[in-house]
Motif scaffolding. Structure first.
Motif, short mmCIF file in Angstrom:
data_model
loop_
_atom_site.label_atom_id
_atom_site.label_comp_id
_atom_site.label_asym_id
_atom_site.label_seq_id
_atom_site.Cartn_x
_atom_site.Cartn_y
_atom_site.Cartn_z
N ASP A 170 -29.20 13.50 58.89
CA ASP A 170 -28.96 12.15 58.38
C ASP A 170 -30.14 11.21 58.62
O ASP A 170 -30.26 10.20 57.94
CB ASP A 170 -27.69 11.56 58.99
CG ASP A 170 -26.44 12.13 58.36
OD1 ASP A 170 -26.54 12.74 57.27
OD2 ASP A 170 -25.36 11.98 58.96
N SER A 171 -30.99 11.50 59.59
CA SER A 171 -32.11 10.60 59.86
C SER A 171 -33.05 10.47 58.67
O SER A 171 -33.70 9.44 58.49
CB SER A 171 -32.90 11.06 61.10
OG SER A 171 -33.72 12.19 60.82
N GLN A 172 -33.10 11.50 57.81
CA GLN A 172 -34.00 11.43 56.65
C GLN A 172 -33.58 10.33 55.67
O GLN A 172 -34.39 9.85 54.89
CB GLN A 172 -34.11 12.77 55.95
CG GLN A 172 -32.88 13.20 55.20
CD GLN A 172 -33.07 14.51 54.50
OE1 GLN A 172 -34.17 14.83 54.03
NE2 GLN A 172 -32.02 15.30 54.42
N LYS A 173 -32.33 9.90 55.74
CA LYS A 173 -31.87 8.83 54.85
C LYS A 173 -32.61 7.53 55.10
O LYS A 173 -32.69 6.69 54.22
CB LYS A 173 -30.36 8.62 55.01
CG LYS A 173 -29.54 9.78 54.49
CD LYS A 173 -28.06 9.55 54.72
CE LYS A 173 -27.24 10.76 54.29
NZ LYS A 173 -25.82 10.60 54.62
N SER A 174 -33.15 7.35 56.29
CA SER A 174 -33.90 6.12 56.58
C SER A 174 -35.17 6.02 55.74
O SER A 174 -35.72 4.94 55.55
CB SER A 174 -34.25 6.05 58.07
OG SER A 174 -35.22 7.03 58.42
N PHE A 176 -35.31 6.72 52.50
CA PHE A 176 -34.98 6.46 51.09
C PHE A 176 -35.47 5.11 50.58
O PHE A 176 -36.00 5.05 49.47
CB PHE A 176 -33.49 6.64 50.85
CG PHE A 176 -32.99 8.06 51.02
CD1 PHE A 176 -33.87 9.12 51.22
CD2 PHE A 176 -31.65 8.33 50.99
CE1 PHE A 176 -33.41 10.42 51.38
CE2 PHE A 176 -31.18 9.64 51.14
CZ PHE A 176 -32.07 10.68 51.34
N LYS A 180 -37.95 5.03 47.41
CA LYS A 180 -37.51 4.33 46.21
C LYS A 180 -38.56 3.29 45.78
O LYS A 180 -38.88 3.18 44.59
CB LYS A 180 -36.17 3.64 46.45
CG LYS A 180 -35.64 2.93 45.22
CD LYS A 180 -34.30 2.27 45.49
CE LYS A 180 -33.85 1.54 44.22
NZ LYS A 180 -32.69 0.71 44.47
#
Length: 191
Positions: A170-174, A176, A180
């Motif tokens: 889940d840390s990879q979501k930081s 995004f 973007k």
């Protein structure tokens, strides 16, 4: 040599063999220390607000078993933020259990904002010790980008847009929001 000694020796060898073969699957703690600093314009020294600052903790996988082949570098944690009006940023310390055969190390910094040259930097304290340490006074000076649209897209793609943290969960979501913003700039630049 008696039979009991042989059995004890074989049992010890089996325990050592299992321990060596399972290294990297034994849970251990990975961690990162607090990172804080400021992003400024390299020419004026003025703070830059809204800069995406991301950190990737990457390490070589410790080979398992009896061979050293197929070792690769993996990103096991990511943390990202944007700078405030004074160009300041902060990443809190983190800690998590893992079964990856990696060692905790200091991260790589990715710094991006529109109209400036993106940077990829290794965060080190100069001691030669790669274990995570607090970095409370990081200062990243960005230069204004000057070049063609194609050069801009290459600059973004060449070091920061193609970075991820697949093993970071889940840390990879930081990452995004930064990815973007890079995508949106590349799309508007290409039109």
């Amino acid at each position: 040599m008696n039979m009991r000694s042989i059995k004890v020796g074989l049992a010890c060898a089996a325990v050592v063999l299992v321990a060596v073969a399972s290294y990297g699957t034994i849970p251990h703690v990975l961690y990162g220390k607090r990172i804080a600093g400021q992003v400024v314009d390299a020419d004026t020294g003025l703070p830059i607000a809204g800069v995406h600052v991301a950190f990737l903790w990457e390490s070589d996988i410790t080979p398992r078993g009896f061979t050293a082949h197929n070792s690769r570098t993996v990103c096991y944690h990511a943390a990202a933020t944007t700078t405030d009006l004074e160009g300041r940023f902060q990443i809190e310390p983190w800690r998590e259990w893992s079964t990856y055969g990696v060692e905790p190390v200091d991260p790589i910094a990715l710094v991006y904002v529109r109209n400036y040259a993106p940077q990829q930097l290794t965060v080190r304290d100069g001691s030669g010790d790669e274990r995570p340490t607090n970095h409370l006074e990081e200062r990243y000076a960005l230069k204004k980008f000057s070049g063609s649209a194609g050069e801009r897209i290459d600059a973004m793609r060449g070091g920061i847009a193609n970075r991820g943290c697949v093993y970071g969960g889940d840390s990879q979501k930081s990452l995004f929001p930064m990815l973007k913003a890079i995508y949106e700039e590349a799309r508007s630049t290409a039109q």
